[in-house]
Design an enzyme around this catalytic site. Structure first.
Site, PDB file in Angstrom:
ATOM      1  N   GLN A  14      50.348  22.660 -74.416  1.00 52.68           N
ATOM      2  CA  GLN A  14      50.653  23.395 -75.641  1.00 52.68           C
ATOM      3  C   GLN A  14      50.922  22.504 -76.850  1.00 52.68           C
ATOM      4  OE1 GLN A  14      53.288  26.001 -73.008  1.00 52.68           O
ATOM      5  NE2 GLN A  14      52.914  27.346 -74.731  1.00 52.68           N
ATOM      6  N   HIS A  40      52.647  22.393 -65.703  1.00 55.27           N
ATOM      7  CA  HIS A  40      52.970  23.582 -66.492  1.00 55.27           C
ATOM      8  C   HIS A  40      51.659  24.331 -66.736  1.00 55.27           C
ATOM      9  CE1 HIS A  40      55.803  25.485 -69.581  1.00 55.27           C
ATOM     10  NE2 HIS A  40      54.654  26.069 -69.825  1.00 55.27           N
ATOM     11  N   ASN A  98      55.614  25.336 -63.259  1.00 53.62           N
ATOM     12  CA  ASN A  98      56.129  26.267 -64.247  1.00 53.62           C
ATOM     13  C   ASN A  98      55.651  27.685 -63.973  1.00 53.62           C
ATOM     14  OD1 ASN A  98      57.212  27.050 -67.019  1.00 53.62           O
ATOM     15  ND2 ASN A  98      55.065  27.678 -67.176  1.00 53.62           N
ATOM     16  N   GLU A  99      56.585  28.589 -63.785  1.00 53.11           N
ATOM     17  CA  GLU A  99      56.309  30.019 -63.704  1.00 53.11           C
ATOM     18  C   GLU A  99      55.102  30.394 -62.826  1.00 53.11           C
ATOM     19  OE1 GLU A  99      56.126  31.665 -67.670  1.00 53.11           O
ATOM     20  OE2 GLU A  99      58.199  31.179 -68.076  1.00 53.11           O
TER      21      GLU A  99
END
Ligand SMILES: *[C@@H]1O[C@H](CO)[C@@H](O)[C@H](O)[C@H]1NC(C)=O
Ligand SMILES: *[C@@H]1O[C@H](CO)[C@@H](O)[C@H](O)[C@H]1NC(C)=O
Ligand SMILES: *[C@@H]1O[C@H](CO)[C@@H](O)[C@H](O)[C@H]1NC(C)=O
Ligand SMILES: *[C@@H]1O[C@H](CO)[C@@H](O)[C@H](O)[C@H]1NC(C)=O
Ligand SMILES: *[C@@H]1O[C@H](CO)[C@@H](O)[C@H](O)[C@H]1NC(C)=O
Length: 627
Positions: free
Chosen positions: A196, A298, A338-339
């Site tokens: 990101q 991530h 991540n998630e």
């Protein structure tokens, strides 16, 4: 936050409120002895919840005096971190010893993308093979520079505090948190993720990852791409210097898997450029006084090795070994994934590979590398509450939602229990129960629970009921079979809306923390991300964007409720990390701004500027963390 599309992140939640009482402070007379004695000991007393305004003075008397202006602004500057950060312990053997644990015969190299190469004539892992991997992915943007920028000291004018916040007078109803303290080792700071922010997707030997496809040409969906992003890959030193100047002691970032292992697969080459880059990133953090928290992946698994691939667990371990042998001596806190608990689509069987991949890395870190730091996984979970707390169907719906989003990955790790029965018994779900040996391998592979609780919402059961839906794979709500809304039964929204799905709804924070604490029973809870993106923030002038009061209120209220969760509910919250340390590629858009810093994406320098929320965020901890 992930870059996944909003639909994946749909949340559901409720009005039911065991904690509702904390919102309404019954009238009580002020008892200062009770206050101070309660404050000196840790939690569980509810006495502090029910304090009301200390004194109400009599009616004002009206008088005239001579008039003069009062100077209201005093210049106050951010307090930089002391530096460097002195590691008092090494969290794992230094690379010189740990390197013996690595597989042998591995090629250490780097790549430079030459799109004219199309053959494999220089081998399976040659420049031609590298170019071939990138062939399907190209972007309509290109990086403006390709060398690391040296940091420059921040001008003191950047570090001036915004106007003070209005504060309630002492003794007001909410003042009950003011005497609470957070321990000096409380983890607090800001977070971001590689894809990101970094940019340079095709630079320095990086291989394609699964999310690089968003925004790739022909890009008929109009998605933003991350080829440029915030240019953090080259501006990381300045970014770290900025966080140190504002005084944030922890920086949570992720390493790009396909920078380290461009092809992603076991025994494929290791990119030495990337190894050097993250080594310097970690050293730069420490040099500036910042402690790194490192996420291994991530949402950026290699294009060729995603969660649905049976080779995922071994490929993830292979990558992780190269990262951890190099850096684990200096890293106290690791996050594997991540998630990974959201975004299954119909491929629930991926849960098994996610769990095994995570567990392999945990075991290798603890048992083989003999790492002494903490290691966990990071969950998405916006709490679902029953829409109608008096309707048992809504409670079933809320719990079913929690099962899908939290229990699926959380029960095996934290409870050593199999996938929730509500999932396994859903007709045609592509998931089989874990075996006993898988379960015992996965159990207790997280030192604490970490999650990203942005908000909460309401759940209700679908027309025809949950059971009928769960038995009917053609039902559009199958397999979760839960309807979500953010509108309460009485017609009010549950909070101030944002530019995406989250609401400023601090009234649910304690339930949210209480749920994971009491259901999963971890040793501690890390709020690994939380944040707010005000509606249309990107359309405002920079000076207006920097005065982001909504974001400040979100953080202040969320954190004050977190203090109550710790003191009044006995939940061991060990830290909170704000998302995001700067505006970035969020939900495949640069207009979805969660940043506590603004980024100028058109001045050629990607100039960052602090928003008011970062000062207020830091101030909160200056007030509450014990020194
Ligand atoms: C690239 O494509 C995106 C999505 O279609 C578009 O919004 C953007 O303006 C384009 N950028 C350039 C530099 O052409
Ligand atoms: C993907 O992985 C498979 C199996 O390891 C391999 O045969 C294939 O060449 C890989 N493809 C790419 C594009 O790396
Ligand atoms: C179910 O999962 C397996 C992997 O365990 C996969 O090979 C198969 O295609 C899936 N079946 C369906 C119907 O999606
Ligand atoms: C709960 O759902 C069942 C099945 O749809 C339905 O028969 C029942 O009336 C519902 N109960 C309430 C209180 O709405
Ligand atoms: C970016 O910087 C340029 C040059 O300083 C300025 O003209 C522009 O207004 C800024 N825009 C944003 C959105 O920051």
């Amino acid at each position: 936050m992930s870059t996944y599309l909003l639909s994946i992140l749909a949340v559901y939640s409720s009005t039911v409120s065991a904690w509702g009482s904390s919102q309404h402070h019954p009238p009580h007379s002020w008892d200062s002895t009770q206050l101070s004695s309660s404050c000196s000991t840790l939690p569980t007393t509810t006495a502090l919840m029910s304090t009301t305004p200390a004194t109400c003075s009599a009616m004002p008397t009206f008088t005239y005096t001579s008039w003069k202006y009062t100077a209201l602004t005093t210049t106050r500057y951010a307090t930089p971190l002391p530096s460097p950060f002195k590691l008092t312990t090494s969290y794992a053997p230094h690379f010189s010893q740990a390197s013996t644990l690595l597989p042998s015969g591995v090629i250490y190299t780097t790549y430079s993308l030459d799109r004219s190469l199309t053959s494999l004539q220089d081998g399976t892992y040659g420049q031609g093979a590298y170019a071939r991997m990138w062939a399907p992915l190209s972007y309509n943007t290109s990086v403006p520079f390709t060398t690391t920028v040296s940091p420059t000291p921040l001008a003191s004018s950047e570090l001036i505090y915004p106007p003070p916040l209005y504060t309630a007078c002492p003794g007001s109803a909410d003042d009950c948190v003011d005497c609470y303290k957070l321990p000096s080792n409380f983890i607090w700071g800001l977070a971001g993720s590689a894809f990101q922010i970094e940019g340079g997707l095709t630079e320095a030997g990086r291989g394609p990852s699964q999310i690089d496809m968003f925004g790739a040409l022909p890009n008929t969906a109009g998605y933003a791409n991350a080829e440029v992003a915030d240019m953090n890959y080259y501006l990381y030193k300045q970014d770290i210097a900025r966080l140190a100047a504002i005084g944030a002691p922890f920086y949570s970032f992720s390493i790009s898997w396909t920078r380290i292992v461009p092809f992603g697969t076991v025994n494929s080459p290791i990119n030495i450029e990337a190894l050097k880059h993250y080594d310097d990133l970690i050293n730069t953090c420490l040099e500036y006084g910042i402690q790194p928290i490192v996420t291994l992946s991530h949402n950026d698994a290699p294009r060729n090795v995603t969660y649905v691939d049976p080779s995922f667990p071994d490929a993830f371990l292979y990558y992780s070994k190269f990262v951890m042998t190099r850096y684990a001596d200096r890293v106290s806190n690791w996050v594997t994934l991540n998630e990974p608990n959201i975004g299954f689509g119909l491929e629930y069987f991926a849960a098994r590979y996610i769990l095994l991949g995570h567990a392999k890395v945990y075991h290798w870190y603890k048992e083989t590398l003999k790492g002494t730091g903490q290691i966990t996984m990071k969950f998405a979970n916006n709490l679902a509450l029953p829409l109608d707390s008096t309707n048992p169907n809504d409670t079933v719906a809320a719990l079913r939602y929690q099962d899908y989003i939290l229990g699926l990955i959380g029960y095996p790790i934290f409870l050593g229990q199999n996938f929730p029965q509500s999932i396994l018994s859903t007709t045609s779900i592509n998931l089989t129960a874990l075996t006993e040996s898988e379960l015992s391998y996965i159990k207790d592979t997280a030192d604490y629970f970490a999650f990203d609780p942005y908000t909460a919402g309401f759940a209700t059961s679908p027309p025809g009921g949950i059971e009928a839906c769960a038995a009917d794979p053609t039902n559009p709500l199958w397999p979760t079979c839960v309807l979500g809304t953010n509108v309460q039964q009485d017609g009010w929204l549950n909070g101030q809306g944002s530019f995406a799905y989250a609401y400023i709804a601090p009234q649910y924070v304690r339930q949210q923390l209480g749920f994971v604490w009491n259901v999963l029973r971890p040793k501690g809870v890390l709020i690994a991300e939380f944040g707010f993106n005000p509606y249309d923030e990107f359309t405002r002038t920079v000076v207006a964007q920097r005065y982001d009061l909504e974001r400040t209120l979100y953080y202040q209220w969320f954190l004050r409720e977190t203090l109550k969760s710790i003191y009044e509910d006995g939940v061991n919250v060990i830290g909170t990390l704000a998302w995001s340390f700067l505006d970035n590629d969020e939900f495949v858009s640069y207009d979805q701004q969660y940043g506590l810093q603004h980024v100028n994406r058109t001045d050629g320098k990607f100039t960052r500027s602090f928003k008011r929320s970062i000062f207020d965020f830091v101030d909160f901890f200056h007030e509450f963390v014990e020194r």
